[in-house]
Design an enzyme around this catalytic site. Structure first.
Site, PDB file in Angstrom:
ATOM      1  N   CYS A   2       0.833  -1.196   0.000  1.00 19.67           N
ATOM      2  CA  CYS A   2       0.000   0.000   0.000  1.00 19.67           C
ATOM      3  C   CYS A   2       0.871   1.251   0.000  1.00 19.67           C
ATOM      4  CB  CYS A   2      -0.961   0.090   1.182  1.00 19.67           C
ATOM      5  SG  CYS A   2      -2.092  -1.282   1.287  1.00 19.67           S
ATOM      6  N   ARG A  27       3.898  -0.118  -4.872  1.00 19.20           N
ATOM      7  CA  ARG A  27       3.671  -0.697  -3.544  1.00 19.20           C
ATOM      8  C   ARG A  27       2.378  -1.510  -3.475  1.00 19.20           C
ATOM      9  NH1 ARG A  27       6.870   1.651   0.403  1.00 19.20           N
ATOM     10  NH2 ARG A  27       5.455   0.834   1.959  1.00 19.20           N
ATOM     11  N   TRP A  75      -2.688  -2.738  -1.750  1.00 20.14           N
ATOM     12  CA  TRP A  75      -2.399  -4.155  -1.907  1.00 20.14           C
ATOM     13  C   TRP A  75      -3.319  -4.849  -0.907  1.00 20.14           C
ATOM     14  CZ3 TRP A  75      -0.455  -8.269   1.075  1.00 20.14           C
ATOM     15  CH2 TRP A  75      -0.076  -9.396   0.330  1.00 20.14           C
ATOM     16  N   ASN A 101      -2.064   1.813   5.811  1.00 20.01           N
ATOM     17  CA  ASN A 101      -1.165   0.750   5.352  1.00 20.01           C
ATOM     18  C   ASN A 101      -0.854  -0.112   6.560  1.00 20.01           C
ATOM     19  OD1 ASN A 101       0.851  -0.805   4.186  1.00 20.01           O
ATOM     20  ND2 ASN A 101       2.427   0.752   4.440  1.00 20.01           N
ATOM     21  N   GLY A 102      -0.984  -1.438   6.411  1.00 23.74           N
ATOM     22  CA  GLY A 102      -0.706  -2.341   7.537  1.00 23.74           C
ATOM     23  C   GLY A 102      -1.919  -3.193   7.838  1.00 23.74           C
ATOM     24  N   GLU A 484      17.352 -17.584  -7.805  1.00 25.15           N
ATOM     25  CA  GLU A 484      16.907 -16.214  -8.110  1.00 25.15           C
ATOM     26  C   GLU A 484      16.388 -16.120  -9.555  1.00 25.15           C
ATOM     27  OE1 GLU A 484      16.060 -13.602  -6.781  1.00 25.15           O
ATOM     28  OE2 GLU A 484      16.469 -11.911  -8.083  1.00 25.15           O
ATOM     29  N   LYS A 488      12.566 -14.944 -10.566  1.00 24.51           N
ATOM     30  CA  LYS A 488      12.241 -13.880 -11.527  1.00 24.51           C
ATOM     31  C   LYS A 488      11.188 -14.377 -12.521  1.00 24.51           C
ATOM     32  CE  LYS A 488      13.448 -11.131  -9.821  1.00 24.51           C
ATOM     33  NZ  LYS A 488      14.158 -10.963  -8.617  1.00 24.51           N
ATOM     34  N   GLU A 491       7.711 -14.808 -10.796  1.00 22.80           N
ATOM     35  CA  GLU A 491       7.089 -13.516 -10.488  1.00 22.80           C
ATOM     36  C   GLU A 491       6.533 -12.835 -11.732  1.00 22.80           C
ATOM     37  OE1 GLU A 491      10.674 -11.641  -8.590  1.00 22.80           O
ATOM     38  OE2 GLU A 491       9.174 -10.893  -7.215  1.00 22.80           O
ATOM     39  N   HIS A 507      18.435 -36.767  -6.908  1.00 25.18           N
ATOM     40  CA  HIS A 507      17.750 -37.277  -5.717  1.00 25.18           C
ATOM     41  C   HIS A 507      16.246 -37.035  -5.781  1.00 25.18           C
ATOM     42  CE1 HIS A 507      21.569 -38.213  -3.888  1.00 25.18           C
ATOM     43  NE2 HIS A 507      22.009 -37.005  -4.214  1.00 25.18           N
ATOM     44  N   LYS A 609       5.753  -4.390  -3.936  1.00 24.50           N
ATOM     45  CA  LYS A 609       7.193  -4.216  -3.806  1.00 24.50           C
ATOM     46  C   LYS A 609       7.673  -4.428  -2.382  1.00 24.50           C
ATOM     47  CE  LYS A 609      11.223  -2.918  -5.294  1.00 24.50           C
ATOM     48  NZ  LYS A 609      11.936  -3.950  -6.056  1.00 24.50           N
TER      49      LYS A 609
HETATM   50  O1  M6R Z   1      12.663  -5.240   0.454  1.00 25.71           O
HETATM   51  P1  M6R Z   1      13.167  -6.631   0.719  1.00 25.71           P
HETATM   52  O2  M6R Z   1      14.518  -6.861   0.120  1.00 25.71           O
HETATM   53  O3  M6R Z   1      13.164  -6.962   2.190  1.00 25.71           O
HETATM   54  O4  M6R Z   1      12.137  -7.579   0.023  1.00 25.71           O
HETATM   55  C1  M6R Z   1      12.240  -8.969   0.135  1.00 25.71           C
HETATM   56  C2  M6R Z   1      11.361  -9.671  -0.868  1.00 25.71           C
HETATM   57  O5  M6R Z   1      10.018  -9.352  -0.659  1.00 25.71           O
HETATM   58  C3  M6R Z   1      11.731  -9.286  -2.305  1.00 25.71           C
HETATM   59  O6  M6R Z   1      13.071  -9.576  -2.564  1.00 25.71           O
HETATM   60  C4  M6R Z   1      10.857 -10.059  -3.305  1.00 25.71           C
HETATM   61  O7  M6R Z   1      11.166 -11.409  -3.267  1.00 25.71           O
HETATM   62  C5  M6R Z   1      11.037  -9.475  -4.697  1.00 25.71           C
HETATM   63  N1  M6R Z   1       9.765  -9.296  -5.320  1.00 25.71           N
HETATM   64  C6  M6R Z   1      11.874 -10.305  -5.573  1.00 25.71           C
HETATM   65  O8  M6R Z   1      11.948  -9.856  -6.874  1.00 25.71           O
END
Ligand code: M6R
Length: 614
Positions: A2, A27, A75, A101-102, A484, A488, A491, A507, A609
């Site tokens: 948010c 956000r 969000w 927010n929260g 990673e 990507k 996501e 395994h 984000k």
């Molecule tokens: O702001 P942060 O680095 O603490 O965020 C952690 C994860 O939420 C963040 O890396 C998330 O996995 C991303 N969307 C990855 O691209």
């Protein structure tokens, strides 16, 4: 999670607030809304879906002219993304409007209490209760700041709340507990935002609010108190982010722009780290040398991409410092009763500095007397503020929801930390550290070389639009890169993508391999360790089962050709630094594949984000 904006000044509030929301949309983008106060009345506009829906509606039917307003981009946590659940929420009499927010954890109990008095709720959110409660207070005769104090005292959970009262047209009042809020200080105008992006084009002077603080904003000033009205101090800071950095700069996506910014981001994160004597100096490192020498364990806690940066850090820290390192998901850390004491260094990695799981984990670590060092990209955010020491990454604002330059600069900070510990503990000679620093300083150029071949990666990515499942293999420091790379793709392209340690494949996971399945393989540098040969065996195993292999291998590796259906070459770099370049083609691959599939790369579905709820 948010985005929140507040404004009071001389300009048209609708324009200023919408501009702030546009910059905060990363956000959360389930719905958006805005309230202005004009002629003693609230005017509210809100729409489900992305901010564009609200902008369109307000373009057709603008809110009345006003110089005070608040806005929100959501969000969703409580209640689906509908118009009714969009913020701002108003009290029963329509006098007070609130954005939040929260999560207000005791909203149900508070709601049942006033529902008994015939209060009708229009949404399924936890937020609406705050609007009703604040309104009940102002209707009873107290002013808006006092109403906010009284209500905050009743709320459990995490919240940034911003409220306006139609009968008090010159003030915006906001409160903060465990969710971010910054104040932008202007001339004859002031701003509120979840982060500085909300007002970066109006002012660069800002205030960071502390926990359990309330801020009252007027055109001419800002007053900060605690939840009981006692005057309190907020922390002033100057925003040095370049405004252009928050724009797309000719790219189709922020993410693509941020991938191409990585050479600069890595270079910036290395600036000023070596003193005239050649020794590493980490200015933000507020830990005494003795405390570092006495360390007997390092625990890295982080989430998502930052967690994978932590996995790479383990290889570097253990190799260079001989200090044992554990890497743990922040969301799991405090629930397993971890063994930590004053000789444990807890390293929290977070791009945003606001991730709730990581924040709670460091709080837990500090109650166990551990020292906490934050690696963070966001100046003045909660995680560095609550840590004993900080290494800031200098990636600049990362707007794309999928982290890219955030990741590579976290890697740089981890290498710096590892070398600093090695220097302080004396586990590496100064000239060795100097040599590794030189290698690190050459990495922006190496990343440029990888980016220069982006078109080859794009072509490959477009060939895979019909695939529904992709595997990623790596070993040693290449294993977190595989994880990673898979994240990507999940996501952005919404594909089944999984990363595996290549040695683990046999395994069980090898059962997933089907004819034609793409498998991206991060091949360790040749001749510098025995992993290379083992990796080739892993690749051979998947090829034998019909996989189509896309190998990332260093240039001049003549052994790889028989194993690779497609080859992406990487510059020659040391094995521990290879993640800095190997991740780049995987980012490009995911970005291009998602683009080809027609997805919104900057705002992938269901994500936000900054995850400020546990
Ligand atoms: O702001 P942060 O680095 O603490 O965020 C952690 C994860 O939420 C963040 O890396 C998330 O996995 C991303 N969307 C990855 O691209």
């Amino acid at each position: 999670m948010c985005g929140i904006v507040g404004y009071v000044g001389e300009r048209q509030a609708q324009d200023v607030v919408l501009g702030g929301l546009r910059r905060l949309e990363y956000r959360g983008y389930d719905s958006a809304g805005i309230t202005v106060v004009a002629d003693g009345e609230l005017s509210v506009g809100k729409r489900a879906g992305k901010l564009g829906n609200l902008e369109k509606a307000l373009g057709e039917e603008p809110l009345p002219p006003a110089t005070l307003g608040i806005g929100h981009t959501r969000w969703a946590t409580h209640g689906p993304p509908t118009d009714a659940n969009a913020h701002p929420h108003t009290g029963g009499a329509g006098r007070v409007a609130v954005v939040h927010n929260g999560i207000i954890e005791n909203f149900d109990e508070l709601r049942s209490r006033i529902e008994a008095d015939d209060h009708v709720f229009k949404s399924e959110t936890d937020t609406e209760i705050a609007a009703h409660l604040i309104e009940l207070q102002v209707v009873s005769g107290v002013d808006l700041p006092t109403a906010m104090q009284r209500v905050c005292q009743q709320l459990d959970g995490a919240f940034t709340l911003v409220a306006v009262d139609a009968a008090d047209p010159d003030r915006v009042v906001a409160a903060r507990r465990n969710s971010p809020l910054v104040v932008g200080l202007g001339e004859g105008e002031n701003f509120l935002g979840s982060d500085v992006a909300a007002f970066i084009d109006h002012t660069r002077e800002a205030l960071e609010l502390g926990q359990d603080q309330i801020v009252v904003l007027t055109r001419d000033g800002v007053e900060v108190t605690d939840f009981f009205g006692v005057p309190a101090e907020a922390t002033p800071f100057h925003v040095d982010w370049d405004l252009n950095a928050a724009e797309k700069d000719g790219h189709d996506w922020f993410m693509r722009k941020e991938i191409f910014e990585q050479p600069r981001a890595v270079a910036d994160s290395l600036i000023g780290r070596r003193g005239v004597d050649g020794l590493l100096q980490l200015d933000e490192m507020r830990l005494a040398d003795e405390e570092i020498r006495d360390l007997d364990k390092i625990i890295i806690i982080a989430c998502g991409t930052s967690f994978y940066a932590g996995m790479v850090a383990k290889y570097a820290i253990e190799h260079w410092t001989r200090t044992p390192v554990e890497v743990e998901l922040a969301s799991e850390f405090r629930y397993r009763d971890p063994i930590i004491d004053q000789t444990t260094l807890v390293v929290a990695i977070s791009q945003s500095g606001e991730t709730a799981d990581t924040l709670q984990a460091i709080r837990h670590a500090r109650t166990q007397r551990a020292k906490v060092l934050a690696i963070c990209n966001t100046n003045g955010s909660s995680i560095p503020r609550e840590s004993d020491a900080v290494i800031y990454t200098h990636a600049g604002p990362e707007i794309g929801v999928a982290s890219t330059k955030g990741f590579v600069t976290q890697l740089v900070a981890c290498y710096l930390l590892a070398l600093y510990v090695a220097q302080t503990k004396g586990t590496r000679f100064g000239d060795e550290i100097g040599q590794i620093m030189q290698q690190l300083e050459s990495m922006p150029g190496r990343i440029e070389e990888v980016l220069a071949r982006a078109d080859d990666v794009y072509r490959l990515a477009r060939e895979h639009v019909a695939n529904r499942s992709v595997l990623f293999l790596g070993r040693h420091a290449g294993y977190p890169v595989a994880l990673e790379g898979a994240l990507k793709l999940k996501e952005l392209a919404y594909l089944h993508a999984e990363g595996f340690a290549a040695g683990e494949l046999k395994h069980g996971p090898i059962a997933l391999v089907e004819d034609g399945m793409p498998v991206l393989c991060v091949v360790p540098p040749r001749g510098r360790d025995h992993l290379h040969g083992k990796m080739l065996s892993g690749i051979q195993e998947v090829r034998a089962r019909g996989a189509r292999t896309i190998c990332l291998a260093e240039e001049g590796d003549t052994t790889i050709a028989p194993y690779a259906d497609e080859l992406i070459t990487l510059p020659r770099v040391p094995v521990l630094l290879q993640p800095l370049i190997a991740i780049v083609p995987l980012q490009l691959f995911a970005c291009e594949l998602a683009t080809a599939l027609g997805h919104d790369v900057d705002q992938p579905r269901n994500l936000a984000k900054s995850v400020t709820v546990e």
